[in-house]
Enzyme design. Structure first.
Site, PDB file in Angstrom:
ATOM      1  N   LYS A  96       0.801  -1.220   0.000  1.00 40.55           N
ATOM      2  CA  LYS A  96       0.000   0.000   0.000  1.00 40.55           C
ATOM      3  C   LYS A  96       0.835   1.271   0.000  1.00 40.55           C
ATOM      4  CE  LYS A  96      -4.187  -1.900   2.126  1.00 40.55           C
ATOM      5  NZ  LYS A  96      -3.862  -3.312   1.955  1.00 40.55           N
ATOM      6  N   GLU A 154      -2.970   6.472   7.962  1.00 37.55           N
ATOM      7  CA  GLU A 154      -3.799   7.354   7.153  1.00 37.55           C
ATOM      8  C   GLU A 154      -4.666   8.206   8.060  1.00 37.55           C
ATOM      9  OE1 GLU A 154      -6.317   5.136   4.594  1.00 37.55           O
ATOM     10  OE2 GLU A 154      -4.757   4.667   3.137  1.00 37.55           O
ATOM     11  N   HIS A 175     -14.325  -3.326   8.805  1.00 37.77           N
ATOM     12  CA  HIS A 175     -13.629  -3.080   7.535  1.00 37.77           C
ATOM     13  C   HIS A 175     -13.880  -4.162   6.492  1.00 37.77           C
ATOM     14  CE1 HIS A 175     -11.630   0.198   9.555  1.00 37.77           C
ATOM     15  NE2 HIS A 175     -11.126  -0.628  10.454  1.00 37.77           N
ATOM     16  N   ARG A 189      -7.124  -8.048  -9.030  1.00 37.45           N
ATOM     17  CA  ARG A 189      -7.844  -9.307  -9.203  1.00 37.45           C
ATOM     18  C   ARG A 189      -9.319  -9.004  -9.389  1.00 37.45           C
ATOM     19  NH1 ARG A 189     -10.409  -9.328  -4.360  1.00 37.45           N
ATOM     20  NH2 ARG A 189      -9.275  -8.576  -2.531  1.00 37.45           N
TER      21      ARG A 189
END
Length: 630
Positions: free
Chosen positions: A116, A200, A235, A297
């Site tokens: 990430k 973040e 999440h 994907r």
């Protein structure tokens, strides 16, 4: 050309790929673990080969075993589905090196987007807006704490190699950061073998918007519009839809163009998803949407995109992998209607959504909508894999019509004895705020009480059970249960549901509105997606289920002790964390049920524990003797 396809996956997605591949005239090859030997995807493949024991680390995650099957069966191509090895660049390269067709993203693109922090840096270079945060290499707890303080709380900790909602923690205050970081790293290491994290800024009213992109080997890249995946729990996505509610044409053009730009920056080929986070405090706006990550994907929620575009994305994958150009240009793609998907899980919402494992003795799924399922009646939900039973998908002319129809479908689900989230899904889809499109990723937590009400049987359930016990209005000698020959006239029915006694006045009986089934010696009422077992107390000698021993802390499912916060003799308060059990790659914290003292603790970090194992006992502060935890 591809004529023989090996599917390196299991369950619902393997079955889904088989369906399209067979329609295209391809020979399908399934690989399976010992635990999956009797599953539908194995039976429905042209060829099926066992590759090892139940644990994925000894079967589905072993590249050498899968490649050996490909050689043995003469496969032309390998489709990895999603999860497992689908985003493993090394496996993709091994497939290509073996002279096989890889039905997935190029290894270089997987590597570029797999971490990430690196992906965000790449997007910044490509001009794609990213969420403010910390992507540095210094992973010391001290540096991460400083960076979190600088970003400002709330902060989101995310595993660099994460995915599927694992390895993520929201932190609301400086004092909570260290513990959340340690837990996140443990989960990340267990799930991905990499405990590095990034930080973040946590968006307070976030919407999760993602764009389906597709690239071919001829340099063409298109998007197939956006999906909204904001309804999440821990999440993990629960309900997905397409297109995103409240998305105007201008904002759609901006976000889709950014997605194509992101895919083009890595020379993308195949199906991929660019995920964005939107600040929805003032609705969807093009200047308040930021890149989060790319999934290289096919996504679990791809059916809603198929529904609104009329395209088969697995067919697109196979054609692109075979070297064909994209089936359609961007101008030829358009949105038709609205689609909503709900993930039906084997889990118990009333016990914190813990997975519910066991045989699917009774399974009835909707017949008038699209159902993508990996199981059938008689199969078993095991602790080895994701506990999803099916995806329920509805396409209609409007969002409201699609949501209402899907809610009805969820209410019609019948599963026993495994618990499911069907009733929870129906309540979410029927909720006024959802129907008005007032959603964000905090929707479920915000409406928890309405979506997961107390576990008590309602009036309709009780009356349905009572009718069964008195013979559903038939003559008394025709009744199968609850009838006592030569007994006095029965004016009330005494029954037990979920360990609670109920007494119903037959004179006040109402028409039954639920389905009742007699399943292997057990009476069950199915109502609005829920299932309730009941019995006649008089027949059952008045026995009523007793609650678990007061103060005994038991494991809700098999797992491993990964954190131990207390010791024998220590005083604890209600709600205090006692220990953490890792099960199915998720961490479950067990809390003190009341103020008291810890005792009978004979475990250590790393111990494996079975379901229902007593871990420790809490003695009430006011008690003079230890609670009976035997």
């Amino acid at each position: 050309m591809i004529s023989s396809l090996l599917i390196a996956n299991r369950g619902e997605i393997a079955r889904r790929i088989e369906r399209t591949a067979s329609t295209m005239g391809l020979r399908t090859i399934a690989v399976h673990s010992e635990a999956d030997a009797g599953m539908p995807f194995v039976r429905e493949a042209d060829i099926a080969v066992a590759i090892g024991p139940a644990p994925a680390q000894e079967s589905y995650l072993v590249p050498e075993k899968i490649l050996a099957v490909a050689r043995k069966t003469g496969a032309d191509a390998i489709h990895p589905g999603y999860g497992f090895l689908s985003e493993n660049a090394e496996f993709a390269q091994l497939v290509l090196d073996a002279g096989l067709v890889w039905v997935g993203a190029p290894p270089a693109a997987i590597r570029a987007m797999g971490l990430k922090d690196a992906a965000k840096a790449l997007m910044m270079t490509a001009g794609v807006p990213v969420t403010p945060g910390y992507l540095g290499e210094d992973q010391s707890p001290e540096r991460l704490q400083v960076e979190a303080d600088g970003i400002g709380y709330p902060v989101l900790i995310k595993a660099v190699a994460g995915g599927g909602g694992k390895g993520m923690r929201r932190v609301d205050a400086h004092a909570d950061f260290a513990e959340a970081l340690a837990s996140c790293r443990r989960e990340a290491a267990a799930s991905f073998g990499d405990d590095r994290v990034l930080l973040e800024k946590y968006i307070v009213n976030p919407r999760h918007i993602e764009v389906q992109v597709f690239g071919d080997t001829h340099g063409r890249i298109v998007h197939l519009f956006e999906r909204d995946c904001s309804l999440q729990r821990r999440h993990q996505k629960v309900i997905e839809e397409a297109p995103a509610p409240g998305m105007d044409a201008t904002t759609r053009a901006v976000i889709c163009e950014a997605a194509v730009k992101a895919a083009r920056s890595v020379n993308y080929v195949g199906a991929g998803t660019i995920e964005f986070i939107a600040d929805a405090s003032e609705g969807l706006r093009s200047d308040r949407i930021w890149f989060m990550e790319m999934n290289t994907r096919l996504q679990v929620e791809h059916p809603v995109t198929e529904a609104i575009t009329g395209q088969d994305l697995v067919e697109w994958q196979l054609r692109v992998a075979a070297g064909e150009p994209l089936p359609l240009t961007q101008d030829a793609l358009s949105i038709s209607g609205h689609a909503v998907e709900a993930r039906l899980y084997a889990e118990n919402p009333r016990s914190g959504f813990l997975p519910s494992i066991g045989p699917l003795t009774h399974l009835r799924l909707p017949q008038d909508i699209r159902v993508d399922s990996g199981v059938e009646e008689g199969d078993e939900v095991t602790p080895h894999y994701d506990p999803m039973i099916a995806k329920l998908i509805v396409h209609s002319g409007s969002r409201r019509a699609a949501a209402k129809r899907l809610a009805r479908a969820c209410r019609s689900v019948e599963v026993w004895p495994v618990k499911t989230n069907a009733a929870f899904l129906a309540r979410a889809l029927d909720h006024p705020e959802f129907l008005f499109g007032r959603i964000d990723t905090g929707f479920i937590a915000r409406h928890q009480e309405a979506l997961v009400p107390p576990g008590e049987a309602g009036t309709a359930v009780l009356h349905s059970a009572a009718q069964v016990l008195v013979g559903s209005g038939a003559a008394p000698w025709e009744a199968l249960r609850g009838f006592r020959l030569n007994g006095p006239p029965v004016m009330t029915v005494a029954l037990e549901i979920e360990g609670r006694a109920h007494f119903l006045d037959l004179a006040a009986q109402q028409p039954a509105t639920c389905q009742t089934r007699y399943i292997f010696g057990q009476d069950v009422v199915f109502a609005d997606g829920d299932a309730w077992a009941f019995s006649d107390i008089t027949v059952n000698s008045g026995a009523v289920a007793r609650e678990a021993a007061d103060g005994a802390i038991l494991t809700p499912m098999p797992g491993r002790i990964v954190a131990l916060a207390v010791a024998n003799g220590e005083m604890v308060v209600k709600g205090q964390a006692l220990l953490t059990v890792e099960a199915m790659k998720m961490e479950h914290r067990l809390l003190a049920p009341f103020d008291g003292m810890v005792g009978d603790l004979h475990l250590k970090l790393g111990d494996q524990v079975g379901e229902g194992t007593q871990l420790l006992c809490i003695t009430r502060l006011a008690a003079t003797e230890s609670a009976d935890c035997r």
